[in-house]
Design a protein around this motif. Structure first.
Motif, PDB file in Angstrom:
ATOM      1  N   ARG A  68       0.814  -1.232   0.000  1.00  0.00           N
ATOM      2  CA  ARG A  68       0.000   0.000   0.000  1.00  0.00           C
ATOM      3  C   ARG A  68       0.832   1.259   0.000  1.00  0.00           C
ATOM      4  N   GLY A  69       1.879   1.283   0.792  1.00  0.00           N
ATOM      5  CA  GLY A  69       2.698   2.492   0.882  1.00  0.00           C
ATOM      6  C   GLY A  69       3.269   2.896  -0.472  1.00  0.00           C
ATOM      7  N   GLU A  70       3.918   1.948  -1.140  1.00  0.00           N
ATOM      8  CA  GLU A  70       4.531   2.249  -2.449  1.00  0.00           C
ATOM      9  C   GLU A  70       3.484   2.594  -3.492  1.00  0.00           C
ATOM     10  N   VAL A  71       2.414   1.822  -3.555  1.00  0.00           N
ATOM     11  CA  VAL A  71       1.401   2.042  -4.585  1.00  0.00           C
ATOM     12  C   VAL A  71       0.719   3.398  -4.390  1.00  0.00           C
ATOM     13  N   LEU A  72       0.263   3.677  -3.179  1.00  0.00           N
ATOM     14  CA  LEU A  72      -0.443   4.937  -2.952  1.00  0.00           C
ATOM     15  C   LEU A  72       0.485   6.139  -3.082  1.00  0.00           C
ATOM     16  N   ARG A  73       1.742   5.984  -2.705  1.00  0.00           N
ATOM     17  CA  ARG A  73       2.719   7.066  -2.888  1.00  0.00           C
ATOM     18  C   ARG A  73       2.867   7.387  -4.380  1.00  0.00           C
ATOM     19  N   SER A  74       2.855   6.359  -5.231  1.00  0.00           N
ATOM     20  CA  SER A  74       2.987   6.594  -6.672  1.00  0.00           C
ATOM     21  C   SER A  74       1.818   7.417  -7.201  1.00  0.00           C
ATOM     22  N   TYR A  75       0.602   7.129  -6.719  1.00  0.00           N
ATOM     23  CA  TYR A  75      -0.556   7.897  -7.165  1.00  0.00           C
ATOM     24  C   TYR A  75      -0.510   9.326  -6.630  1.00  0.00           C
ATOM     25  N   ALA A  76      -0.017   9.508  -5.423  1.00  0.00           N
ATOM     26  CA  ALA A  76       0.136  10.866  -4.886  1.00  0.00           C
ATOM     27  C   ALA A  76       1.106  11.665  -5.764  1.00  0.00           C
ATOM     28  N   LEU A  77       2.198  11.035  -6.197  1.00  0.00           N
ATOM     29  CA  LEU A  77       3.159  11.711  -7.077  1.00  0.00           C
ATOM     30  C   LEU A  77       2.541  12.041  -8.428  1.00  0.00           C
ATOM     31  N   ILE A  78       1.821  11.103  -8.985  1.00  0.00           N
ATOM     32  CA  ILE A  78       1.177  11.346 -10.282  1.00  0.00           C
ATOM     33  C   ILE A  78       0.187  12.497 -10.167  1.00  0.00           C
ATOM     34  N   MET A  79      -0.637  12.478  -9.131  1.00  0.00           N
ATOM     35  CA  MET A  79      -1.635  13.535  -8.956  1.00  0.00           C
ATOM     36  C   MET A  79      -0.986  14.896  -8.720  1.00  0.00           C
ATOM     37  N   ALA A  80       0.105  14.916  -7.971  1.00  0.00           N
ATOM     38  CA  ALA A  80       0.785  16.177  -7.679  1.00  0.00           C
ATOM     39  C   ALA A  80       1.464  16.772  -8.910  1.00  0.00           C
ATOM     40  N   ASN A  81       1.785  15.944  -9.890  1.00  0.00           N
ATOM     41  CA  ASN A  81       2.532  16.414 -11.058  1.00  0.00           C
ATOM     42  C   ASN A  81       1.733  16.379 -12.352  1.00  0.00           C
TER      43      ASN A  81
END
Length: 167
Positions: A68-81
């Motif tokens: 969960r940590g890695e997957v959700l972090r990736s979506y946070a990065l995508i959304m932020a950029n």
């Protein structure tokens, strides 16, 4: 209405909700659509959720992300950029077996980057064609994502002899 038909409709709705949350940049909604360790009976007090390998994701060009940590972090990065993203799904196929569902689809993606310096509008919109496989598990709270795997589609060869073909 038969149970299998209802399952297919519920999986289609969960799949649509995933893409809509991503389009809106709604991280909380997107997070709620992914399996949690407790959805699979893993005691979060005794197991580190990041180590359970509960969920996985492969974005085009990225390595496999697990937990969960890695997957959700990736979506946070995508959304932020990403200032703008829209998905037009085609070739959607749903298959349900027991408590597991498989969705394959083509993501026709339209996205825009940050505005050029000093301007208010989005940077140029770019289209991308991606094929995706989304795996869902049935939980007490409905169907949740277990895995997402997306891969870009290479441009089709027009048949001209001068065209280069990737190797």
């Amino acid at each position: 209405m038969s149970a299998p038909h209802t399952d297919v409709e519920e999986v289609e709705a969960a799949n649509t909700a995933f893409y809509e949350a991503l389009e809106r940049g709604d991280f909380d909604a997107l997070s709620s659509l992914w399996l949690t360790p407790s959805d699979l009976g893993v005691d979060e007090e005794w197991h580190d959720p990041a180590d359970t390998g509960v969920i996985s994701c492969v974005h085009p060009g990225w390595p496999v992300l697990t937990g969960r940590g890695e997957v959700l972090r990736s979506y946070a990065l995508i959304m932020a950029n990403t200032d703008y993203i829209q998905f037009f799904l085609t070739d959607v196929h749903v298959s349900v077996t027991g408590d597991t569902a498989l969705v394959t689809c083509t993501e026709n993606i339209l996205s825009g980057g940050p505005p050029p310096q000093g301007e208010d509008e989005l940077g140029p919109l770019v289209g991308q064609l991606v094929v995706a496989t989304n795996v869902f598990r049935r939980t007490g709270a409905g169907w949740k994502l277990w895995s997402h795997h997306a891969s870009p589609v290479l441009a089709e060869n027009s048949g001209d002899e001068d065209d280069e073909t990737p190797t």
